[in-house]
Scaffold this motif. Structure first.
Motif, PDB file in Angstrom:
ATOM      1  N   VAL A  64     120.589  67.288  17.464  1.00  0.00           N
ATOM      2  CA  VAL A  64     119.789  67.154  18.690  1.00  0.00           C
ATOM      3  C   VAL A  64     118.926  68.402  18.809  1.00  0.00           C
ATOM      4  O   VAL A  64     119.382  69.513  18.517  1.00  0.00           O
ATOM      5  N   ALA A  65     117.682  68.239  19.242  1.00  0.00           N
ATOM      6  CA  ALA A  65     116.777  69.385  19.349  1.00  0.00           C
ATOM      7  C   ALA A  65     117.418  70.492  20.190  1.00  0.00           C
ATOM      8  O   ALA A  65     117.823  70.261  21.331  1.00  0.00           O
ATOM      9  N   SER A  99     117.722  64.235   4.478  1.00  0.00           N
ATOM     10  CA  SER A  99     117.050  64.053   5.758  1.00  0.00           C
ATOM     11  C   SER A  99     117.400  65.265   6.609  1.00  0.00           C
ATOM     12  O   SER A  99     118.525  65.774   6.555  1.00  0.00           O
ATOM     13  N   TYR A 100     116.439  65.734   7.363  1.00  0.00           N
ATOM     14  CA  TYR A 100     116.627  66.974   8.106  1.00  0.00           C
ATOM     15  C   TYR A 100     115.729  66.977   9.344  1.00  0.00           C
ATOM     16  O   TYR A 100     114.828  66.142   9.488  1.00  0.00           O
ATOM     17  N   ALA A 101     116.011  67.916  10.234  1.00  0.00           N
ATOM     18  CA  ALA A 101     115.193  68.098  11.427  1.00  0.00           C
ATOM     19  C   ALA A 101     115.024  69.581  11.667  1.00  0.00           C
ATOM     20  O   ALA A 101     115.800  70.400  11.156  1.00  0.00           O
ATOM     21  N   MET A 102     114.003  69.956  12.438  1.00  0.00           N
ATOM     22  CA  MET A 102     113.775  71.381  12.664  1.00  0.00           C
ATOM     23  C   MET A 102     113.058  71.612  13.989  1.00  0.00           C
ATOM     24  O   MET A 102     112.327  70.754  14.488  1.00  0.00           O
ATOM     25  N   TYR A 118     114.201  64.668  14.627  1.00  0.00           N
ATOM     26  CA  TYR A 118     115.374  64.241  15.394  1.00  0.00           C
ATOM     27  C   TYR A 118     115.326  62.754  15.748  1.00  0.00           C
ATOM     28  O   TYR A 118     116.326  62.200  16.195  1.00  0.00           O
ATOM     29  N   LYS A 119     114.178  62.137  15.543  1.00  0.00           N
ATOM     30  CA  LYS A 119     114.031  60.701  15.747  1.00  0.00           C
ATOM     31  C   LYS A 119     113.688  60.042  14.417  1.00  0.00           C
ATOM     32  O   LYS A 119     113.005  60.637  13.585  1.00  0.00           O
ATOM     33  N   PRO A 120     114.145  58.799  14.181  1.00  0.00           N
ATOM     34  CA  PRO A 120     113.863  58.115  12.920  1.00  0.00           C
ATOM     35  C   PRO A 120     112.365  58.013  12.652  1.00  0.00           C
ATOM     36  O   PRO A 120     111.570  57.763  13.565  1.00  0.00           O
ATOM     37  N   THR A 314     106.198  58.081   9.970  1.00  0.00           N
ATOM     38  CA  THR A 314     105.166  57.344  10.665  1.00  0.00           C
ATOM     39  C   THR A 314     103.811  58.022  10.490  1.00  0.00           C
ATOM     40  O   THR A 314     103.718  59.246  10.417  1.00  0.00           O
ATOM     41  N   SER A 315     102.759  57.212  10.457  1.00  0.00           N
ATOM     42  CA  SER A 315     101.420  57.745  10.255  1.00  0.00           C
ATOM     43  C   SER A 315     101.022  58.677  11.383  1.00  0.00           C
ATOM     44  O   SER A 315     100.239  59.610  11.188  1.00  0.00           O
TER      45      SER A 315
END
Length: 318
Positions: A64-65, A99-102, A118-120, A314-315
């Motif tokens: 989560v952010a 897969s990762y988030a930052m 944090y979102k798909p 996503t674009s």
């Protein structure tokens, strides 16, 4: 606003970054394909902590952010990384896709620059290696790992503070639920690695593009213009021979936009979900055009592809 280069894309509030070379950008039948990263010890690749990383307080759970707190400006002389939360399960190894988030903050002002992943569908999976920034920050972490990293100022931008979450290790083949085969379409058998073998039915090729979902994934839906990470194999209907395959190039996924491939391939991708495996048969009109069939190009050929969709961005996030 600019963030330290951690990915080879730019995204709304996060307009970036550094992992050039972590994933390729090739066409569906391009000869250039990413190669496997050398098998290096990611544990040794992780940089050490220090005063700058120690000065950052991180609030929130991994995945989560988070919220970061530090006294700005923070002095950052070297790249530092400090593990906040340990992951669990199988550690990542060099050459795998993750897969990762930052989340990023400006080291001078203390202001938040943005967060992503944090979102798909916000970030394409990236290949990790001991020489990549992700490898140097995450090391041989496991899913659930959270690391705070401090980046000194450079020509690419001001000093910044990151939190990077390792969300998961991405399989090299589609993982979705198997679907019933479609009568009359080519049949597909899979090796233990996931590499497909395509067997063509008898008779004339179809005159319209036909698509069947062989495995139904549980990820985000692919939209027009999305960047996708895929494995694929393509065969000619005329002789059943493979003309291009990521599996024959070391089994390393490749990436491209849905709008950067022939119409039949695009139709096979858009609307499908990440984790899916798709079978598509396309006539020349949706492939490489009409013309005399020959061994030098794909004009005049009806083509059959099996595509494993492993990730999508996503674009709007490119």
């Amino acid at each position: 606003m600019r963030l330290r280069p951690l990915v080879a894309v730019s995204v709304a509030a996060v307009s970036v970054i550094l992992l050039a070379g972590c994933s390729g950008s090739t066409g569906a039948t391009a000869s250039g394909s990413p190669t496997a990263a050398p098998a290096a010890d990611l544990c040794d690749a992780q940089v050490s902590s220090g005063a700058a990383a120690d000065a950052v307080t991180v609030s929130g759970d991994a995945g989560v952010a988070p919220t970061l707190s530090f006294t700005a400006p923070i002095q950052i002389d070297t790249l530092q990384a400090k593990t906040i939360d340990k992951g669990s399960g199988t550690p990542v190894t060099a050459g795998q896709f993750i897969s990762y988030a930052m989340t990023a903050y400006d080291a001078e002002t203390g202001q938040k620059l943005g967060d992503i992943g944090y979102k798909p569908g916000q970030l394409l999976p990236a290949q990790i290696s001991a020489s990549s920034p992700l490898g140097q920050v995450l090391g041989c972490g496991a899913p659930g790992e959270r690391v705070v990293a401090t980046f000194p100022a450079s020509e690419q931008g001001a000093a910044q503070v990151y939190v990077v979450d390792l969300l998961g290790i991405v399989p090299s083949a589609a993982w979705g639920a198997e679907q019933a085969p479609v009568a009359g379409m080519p049949t597909v058998s899979l090796a233990d690695t996931g590499a497909p073998t395509i067997t063509l039915p008898g008779g004339n090729p179809p005159t319209e593009t036909q698509i069947a979902t062989l495995k139904k994934g549980d990820g985000a839906a692919v939209q027009s213009g999305d960047q996708v990470l895929v494995q694929y194999t393509g065969v000619r209907w005329s002789d059943g021979k493979t003309f291009d395959s990521t599996w024959d190039k070391g089994g390393v996924p490749t990436s491209f936009t849905t709008t950067g491939v022939v119409p039949g391939f695009r139709k096979a991708l858009e609307g499908q979900t990440v984790g899916s495996q798709v079978l598509v048969t396309m006539p020349p009109a949706d492939g490489y055009g009409e013309g005399e069939i020959n061994t030098n190009d794909l004009k005049g050929e009806t083509l059959v592809f099996v595509v494993d969709i492993l990730g999508a961005q996503t674009s709007a996030a490119q």
